[in-house]
Motif scaffolding. Structure first.
Motif, PDB file in Angstrom:
ATOM      1  N   HIS A   1      59.897-104.521 -25.037  1.00 12.09           N
ATOM      2  CA  HIS A   1      59.534-105.599 -25.960  1.00 12.09           C
ATOM      3  C   HIS A   1      58.831-105.123 -27.226  1.00 12.09           C
ATOM      4  O   HIS A   1      58.395-103.979 -27.344  1.00 12.09           O
ATOM      5  N   ALA A   2      58.688-106.058 -28.147  1.00 11.93           N
ATOM      6  CA  ALA A   2      58.003-105.816 -29.422  1.00 11.93           C
ATOM      7  C   ALA A   2      56.494-105.987 -29.266  1.00 11.93           C
ATOM      8  O   ALA A   2      56.015-106.640 -28.330  1.00 11.93           O
ATOM      9  N   PHE A   3      55.750-105.424 -30.171  1.00 18.75           N
ATOM     10  CA  PHE A   3      54.304-105.639 -30.300  1.00 18.75           C
ATOM     11  C   PHE A   3      54.075-106.988 -30.966  1.00 18.75           C
ATOM     12  O   PHE A   3      54.776-107.329 -31.923  1.00 18.75           O
ATOM     13  N   PRO A   4      53.068-107.754 -30.531  1.00 18.54           N
ATOM     14  CA  PRO A   4      52.169-107.587 -29.389  1.00 18.54           C
ATOM     15  C   PRO A   4      52.544-108.564 -28.273  1.00 18.54           C
ATOM     16  O   PRO A   4      51.690-109.265 -27.750  1.00 18.54           O
ATOM     17  N   LEU A   5      53.835-108.597 -27.938  1.00 20.80           N
ATOM     18  CA  LEU A   5      54.340-109.562 -26.972  1.00 20.80           C
ATOM     19  C   LEU A   5      54.441-108.921 -25.592  1.00 20.80           C
ATOM     20  O   LEU A   5      53.786-107.916 -25.319  1.00 20.80           O
ATOM     21  N   ASP A   6      55.232-109.501 -24.708  1.00 22.10           N
ATOM     22  CA  ASP A   6      55.462-108.924 -23.388  1.00 22.10           C
ATOM     23  C   ASP A   6      56.922-109.156 -23.027  1.00 22.10           C
ATOM     24  O   ASP A   6      57.723-109.589 -23.868  1.00 22.10           O
ATOM     25  N   GLN A   7      57.278-108.856 -21.796  1.00 17.67           N
ATOM     26  CA  GLN A   7      58.684-108.895 -21.412  1.00 17.67           C
ATOM     27  C   GLN A   7      59.304-110.282 -21.485  1.00 17.67           C
ATOM     28  O   GLN A   7      60.537-110.419 -21.558  1.00 17.67           O
TER      29      GLN A   7
ATOM     30  N   THR B   1      36.885-110.454 -33.479  1.00 17.23           N
ATOM     31  CA  THR B   1      38.123-111.104 -33.922  1.00 17.23           C
ATOM     32  C   THR B   1      39.142-111.185 -32.797  1.00 17.23           C
ATOM     33  O   THR B   1      39.899-112.155 -32.692  1.00 17.23           O
ATOM     34  N   GLY B   2      39.203-110.170 -31.945  1.00 10.77           N
ATOM     35  CA  GLY B   2      40.104-110.175 -30.792  1.00 10.77           C
ATOM     36  C   GLY B   2      41.548-110.427 -31.180  1.00 10.77           C
ATOM     37  O   GLY B   2      42.077-109.825 -32.123  1.00 10.77           O
ATOM     38  N   SER B   3      42.180-111.358 -30.479  1.00  6.41           N
ATOM     39  CA  SER B   3      43.592-111.657 -30.714  1.00  6.41           C
ATOM     40  C   SER B   3      43.855-112.171 -32.127  1.00  6.41           C
ATOM     41  O   SER B   3      44.987-112.071 -32.626  1.00  6.41           O
TER      42      SER B   3
ATOM     43  N   ALA C   1      52.158-116.933 -28.601  1.00  8.54           N
ATOM     44  CA  ALA C   1      52.179-115.577 -28.046  1.00  8.54           C
ATOM     45  C   ALA C   1      51.180-114.673 -28.765  1.00  8.54           C
ATOM     46  O   ALA C   1      50.506-113.847 -28.136  1.00  8.54           O
ATOM     47  N   LEU C   2      51.071-114.817 -30.071  1.00  9.10           N
ATOM     48  CA  LEU C   2      50.108-114.010 -30.821  1.00  9.10           C
ATOM     49  C   LEU C   2      48.675-114.372 -30.431  1.00  9.10           C
ATOM     50  O   LEU C   2      47.813-113.493 -30.295  1.00  9.10           O
ATOM     51  N   ALA C   3      48.418-115.661 -30.238  1.00 13.88           N
ATOM     52  CA  ALA C   3      47.068-116.091 -29.850  1.00 13.88           C
ATOM     53  C   ALA C   3      46.698-115.585 -28.465  1.00 13.88           C
ATOM     54  O   ALA C   3      45.511-115.382 -28.161  1.00 13.88           O
ATOM     55  N   ALA C   4      47.714-115.370 -27.619  1.00 15.46           N
ATOM     56  CA  ALA C   4      47.469-114.909 -26.241  1.00 15.46           C
ATOM     57  C   ALA C   4      47.538-113.397 -26.108  1.00 15.46           C
ATOM     58  O   ALA C   4      47.326-112.869 -25.011  1.00 15.46           O
TER      59      ALA C   4
ATOM     60  N   THR D   1      42.921-105.540 -25.901  1.00 15.26           N
ATOM     61  CA  THR D   1      43.043-104.123 -25.521  1.00 15.26           C
ATOM     62  C   THR D   1      44.429-103.594 -25.836  1.00 15.26           C
ATOM     63  O   THR D   1      44.596-102.478 -26.337  1.00 15.26           O
ATOM     64  N   GLY D   2      45.446-104.398 -25.547  1.00 17.25           N
ATOM     65  CA  GLY D   2      46.805-104.004 -25.854  1.00 17.25           C
ATOM     66  C   GLY D   2      47.047-103.893 -27.347  1.00 17.25           C
ATOM     67  O   GLY D   2      47.719-102.976 -27.825  1.00 17.25           O
ATOM     68  N   ILE D   3      46.489-104.842 -28.108  1.00 21.93           N
ATOM     69  CA  ILE D   3      46.616-104.799 -29.567  1.00 21.93           C
ATOM     70  C   ILE D   3      46.038-103.495 -30.107  1.00 21.93           C
ATOM     71  O   ILE D   3      46.676-102.790 -30.903  1.00 21.93           O
ATOM     72  N   GLN D   4      44.839-103.187 -29.673  1.00 21.42           N
ATOM     73  CA  GLN D   4      44.168-101.975 -30.153  1.00 21.42           C
ATOM     74  C   GLN D   4      44.983-100.732 -29.784  1.00 21.42           C
ATOM     75  O   GLN D   4      45.251 -99.873 -30.639  1.00 21.42           O
TER      76      GLN D   4
END
Length: 268
Positions: free
Chosen positions: A22-28, A146-148, A177-180, A184-187
């Motif tokens: 998948h693409a950043f910052p999503l999931d499968q 700021t987080g997500s 999806a961006l808000a969720a 840690t994954g973003i960083q």
């Protein structure tokens, strides 16, 4: 904790699998629309380290005996280990954006795994200084209060103009999806992408069928980047999806699925 990434199988249990990253910052779950068109194909979808149901990046790196610094090499090694554990020694592997960067790392580090490659809305070159600095700034923001919210502005940059103007359902899905997205994954993802090397050199002797695809309205992965990859690949189909941006799998799932099916059939 195991280095194994969260993986879901779809479709037939037997046969050469099509693996989707998948693409950043999503999931499968990003691939749900594409999967709806590929019910007769054995597909595996995975979550990157720190995204979806996969372990945190630190745990993945430790389990693999790799340095803790974020890297796409660690991601590629984790994909290979996860597939090996599932009994998959050969697969057609396609990735979108960050997933495409991981496919390029697999081509460099685990070439025997690849029966075919799909490079979707991605590029093989490293970031320039400005792009790298922006990624590191987003990573720093995600690590703080700021987080997500650090990735909220992606909504208007990764979707095509057609989607932004006429597909409110896709816009809202990506907004949620961006808000969720996990901080840690973003960083991890932004630092890993900022540090990635140019991998154009791994393509000329990659002797498997390939797909290079981009949305026609993708501002992040221009046609020149797609052509740079395509001209170094032998057996390659180049696809430009009309009325789609960087998130082509969300914006035009039927068209992306059709291209992936053609790639899969060429690898049979």
């Amino acid at each position: 904790m195991s280095a194994l990434l969260a993986m879901t199988r779809h479709g037939p249990a037997d046969g050469l699998p099509l693996v989707l990253l998948h693409a950043f910052p999503l999931d499968q779950t990003m691939w749900d629309g594409v999967l709806a068109e590929l019910g007769d194909v054995p597909v595996c979808t995975l979550d990157a380290p720190g995204f979806g149901s996969s372990p945190p990046p630190r745990a993945v790196a430790e389990s693999l005996g790799r340095a803790l610094a974020p890297s796409l090499e660690t991601y590629a090694d984790a994909v290979a280990a996860t597939l090996h554990d599932a009994g998959v020694s050969r697969a057609v592997v396609a990735g979108l954006s960050m997933g495409g960067y991981a496919v390029l790392a697999l081509a460099e580090r685990h070439r025997d795994l690849l029966a075919g490659v799909g490079l979707l809305d991605t590029r093989a070159e490293a970031d320039d200084a400005a792009a790298r600095a922006n990624r590191l700034k987003v990573a720093e923001l995600a690590a703080g209060p700021t987080g997500s919210g650090a990735v909220a502005s992606m909504l208007t940059t990764v979707l095509g103009e057609t989607t932004l103007q006429s597909r409110p359902d896709v816009v809202e899905r990506l907004r949620a999806a961006l808000a969720a997205a996990p901080p840690t994954g973003i960083q991890w993802g932004q630092v890993a992408m900022a540090e990635r090397p140019n991998r154009l050199h791994v393509l000329p002797d990659l002797m498997v069928p390939a797909l290079v695809l981009r949305g026609a309205e993708d501002k992040g992965s221009p046609q020149a980047a797609a052509e740079a990859m395509a001209e170094r690949l032998g057996d390659v189909e180049v696809v430009v999806v009309p009325r789609a941006g960087h998130m082509s799998a969300l914006e035009a799932p039927a068209e992306v699925a059709a291209a992936l099916r053609r790639l899969y059939e060429r690898c049979g």
